[in-house]
Design a protein around this motif. Structure first.
Motif, PDB file in Angstrom:
ATOM      1  N   GLY A  48     -35.118  40.906   0.222  1.00 23.39           N
ATOM      2  CA  GLY A  48     -36.243  40.496   1.054  1.00 23.39           C
ATOM      3  C   GLY A  48     -37.263  39.624   0.354  1.00 23.39           C
ATOM      4  N   GLU A  49     -37.115  39.412  -0.952  1.00 24.47           N
ATOM      5  CA  GLU A  49     -38.057  38.583  -1.698  1.00 24.47           C
ATOM      6  C   GLU A  49     -37.582  37.135  -1.752  1.00 24.47           C
ATOM      7  N   SER A  50     -38.529  36.221  -1.832  1.00 23.66           N
ATOM      8  CA  SER A  50     -38.237  34.832  -2.152  1.00 23.66           C
ATOM      9  C   SER A  50     -38.299  34.698  -3.674  1.00 23.66           C
ATOM     10  N   PHE A  51     -37.872  33.548  -4.180  1.00 22.79           N
ATOM     11  CA  PHE A  51     -37.992  33.309  -5.624  1.00 22.79           C
ATOM     12  C   PHE A  51     -39.461  33.356  -6.050  1.00 22.79           C
ATOM     13  N   THR A  52     -40.367  32.820  -5.231  1.00 28.66           N
ATOM     14  CA  THR A  52     -41.782  32.776  -5.614  1.00 28.66           C
ATOM     15  C   THR A  52     -42.419  34.163  -5.572  1.00 28.66           C
ATOM     16  N   THR A  53     -42.072  34.966  -4.586  1.00 25.57           N
ATOM     17  CA  THR A  53     -42.602  36.336  -4.523  1.00 25.57           C
ATOM     18  C   THR A  53     -42.102  37.151  -5.713  1.00 25.57           C
ATOM     19  N   ALA A  54     -40.820  37.003  -6.022  1.00 25.82           N
ATOM     20  CA  ALA A  54     -40.258  37.711  -7.177  1.00 25.82           C
ATOM     21  C   ALA A  54     -40.922  37.251  -8.470  1.00 25.82           C
ATOM     22  N   ALA A  55     -41.210  35.959  -8.573  1.00 26.58           N
ATOM     23  CA  ALA A  55     -41.867  35.426  -9.774  1.00 26.58           C
ATOM     24  C   ALA A  55     -43.239  36.060  -9.970  1.00 26.58           C
ATOM     25  N   ALA A  56     -44.017  36.161  -8.898  1.00 28.40           N
ATOM     26  CA  ALA A  56     -45.345  36.778  -8.996  1.00 28.40           C
ATOM     27  C   ALA A  56     -45.230  38.246  -9.410  1.00 28.40           C
ATOM     28  N   ARG A  57     -44.260  38.956  -8.852  1.00 26.50           N
ATOM     29  CA  ARG A  57     -44.060  40.368  -9.206  1.00 26.50           C
ATOM     30  C   ARG A  57     -43.639  40.498 -10.667  1.00 26.50           C
ATOM     31  N   GLU A  58     -42.700  39.669 -11.111  1.00 27.79           N
ATOM     32  CA  GLU A  58     -42.242  39.731 -12.497  1.00 27.79           C
ATOM     33  C   GLU A  58     -43.378  39.427 -13.474  1.00 27.79           C
ATOM     34  N   LEU A  59     -44.222  38.455 -13.150  1.00 26.40           N
ATOM     35  CA  LEU A  59     -45.374  38.167 -14.021  1.00 26.40           C
ATOM     36  C   LEU A  59     -46.277  39.384 -14.153  1.00 26.40           C
TER      37      LEU A  59
ATOM     38  N   PRO B 227     -27.086  39.451  -8.802  1.00 24.47           N
ATOM     39  CA  PRO B 227     -28.105  39.090  -7.820  1.00 24.47           C
ATOM     40  C   PRO B 227     -28.883  37.861  -8.281  1.00 24.47           C
ATOM     41  N   PRO B 228     -29.547  37.163  -7.363  1.00 29.16           N
ATOM     42  CA  PRO B 228     -30.360  36.008  -7.751  1.00 29.16           C
ATOM     43  C   PRO B 228     -31.464  36.425  -8.724  1.00 29.16           C
ATOM     44  N   ALA B 229     -31.892  35.462  -9.537  1.00 29.34           N
ATOM     45  CA  ALA B 229     -32.962  35.709 -10.508  1.00 29.34           C
ATOM     46  C   ALA B 229     -34.007  34.604 -10.428  1.00 29.34           C
ATOM     47  N   THR B 230     -35.211  34.959 -10.815  1.00 29.33           N
ATOM     48  CA  THR B 230     -36.308  34.005 -10.885  1.00 29.33           C
ATOM     49  C   THR B 230     -36.739  33.861 -12.337  1.00 29.33           C
ATOM     50  N   VAL B 231     -37.138  32.654 -12.707  1.00 29.77           N
ATOM     51  CA  VAL B 231     -37.656  32.343 -14.036  1.00 29.77           C
ATOM     52  C   VAL B 231     -39.010  31.700 -13.828  1.00 29.77           C
ATOM     53  N   VAL B 232     -40.033  32.127 -14.593  1.00 32.02           N
ATOM     54  CA  VAL B 232     -41.403  31.712 -14.317  1.00 32.02           C
ATOM     55  C   VAL B 232     -41.988  30.872 -15.445  1.00 32.02           C
ATOM     56  N   VAL B 233     -42.442  29.679 -15.086  1.00 31.86           N
ATOM     57  CA  VAL B 233     -43.210  28.836 -15.998  1.00 31.86           C
ATOM     58  C   VAL B 233     -44.671  29.048 -15.580  1.00 31.86           C
ATOM     59  N   ALA B 234     -45.373  29.916 -16.307  1.00 32.80           N
ATOM     60  CA  ALA B 234     -46.754  30.275 -15.970  1.00 32.80           C
ATOM     61  C   ALA B 234     -47.704  29.589 -16.961  1.00 32.80           C
ATOM     62  N   VAL B 235     -48.700  28.888 -16.408  1.00 28.05           N
ATOM     63  CA  VAL B 235     -49.610  28.099 -17.233  1.00 28.05           C
ATOM     64  C   VAL B 235     -51.052  28.532 -16.983  1.00 28.05           C
ATOM     65  N   ALA B 236     -51.781  28.690 -18.098  1.00 33.76           N
ATOM     66  CA  ALA B 236     -53.216  28.999 -18.044  1.00 33.76           C
ATOM     67  C   ALA B 236     -53.875  28.451 -19.307  1.00 33.76           C
TER      68      ALA B 236
END
Length: 182
Positions: free
Chosen positions: A86-97, A48-57
């Motif tokens: 049903g998720e987009s890459f960005t929605t999945a990224a927020a959930r994974e974070l 299945p598709p996967a998301t990878v998150v570059v999260a900055v703070a």
């Protein structure tokens, strides 16, 4: 066959065979007619598709440290996970974070979507940039044993490239840096 003829060849699939299904991925082969008329089995694994998150703070990039049983090594890598139906890459990224690190982003942006390891995989990946991180309750999946780590932006590429490393982490940091986000 000339180069022009080869570029017009449509590589017909004579047979597509699924040899196994694991619940995590499906594997098999396509028997394909090549431009010279011969046939060959091209093996594939479909994920299945996967998301990878570059999260900055606060001038830091959020990594996770986790053991990867497949290669038997502990990696310091970007948070990532499967995109659910049903998720987009960005929605999945927020959930994974939220699940992996205990932060929720105010904003997410898709930096790039692409196929990975096209010689053997049928797998799409999306690199997502996230910022405006707010602490929330972590909610690990049953097989996740992760430790969040904040890495200063100026060290992120060196950390991403340090062995052991993986493609998703290097790609994510390089894309975010190229876009001027790091």
């Amino acid at each position: 066959m000339s180069d022009a003829d080869e570029s017009e060849h449509d590589w017909p699939v004579i047979e597509s065979v699924t040899e196994y299904e694991t619940g995590w991925y499906t594997g098999g082969y396509d028997l394909v007619e090549q431009p010279d008329g011969s046939t060959k089995r091209y093996y594939w694994a479909e994920l299945p598709p996967a998301t990878v998150v570059v999260a900055v703070a606060d001038d830091d990039v959020l990594f996770v440290e986790q053991f990867r049983p497949t290669i038997r090594e502990t990696h310091l890598e970007l948070p990532a996970g499967i995109v659910e139906d049903g998720e987009s890459f960005t929605t999945a990224a927020a959930r994974e974070l939220r699940e992996e690190t205990g932060v929720a982003p105010d904003t997410t942006a898709l930096l790039q979507e692409f196929w990975t390891c096209t010689g053997v995989l049928r797998h799409r990946r999306g690199i997502v940039f996230a910022e405006g991180l707010t602490p929330v309750r972590r909610d690990f999946d049953g097989n996740e044993f992760l430790r969040p780590r904040s890495i200063p932006i100026e060290d992120a590429l060196d950390v991403a490239r340090a062995q052991p490393t993986n493609d998703a982490t290097v790609e994510g940091i390089l894309l975010a840096r190229e876009e001027g986000m790091l």
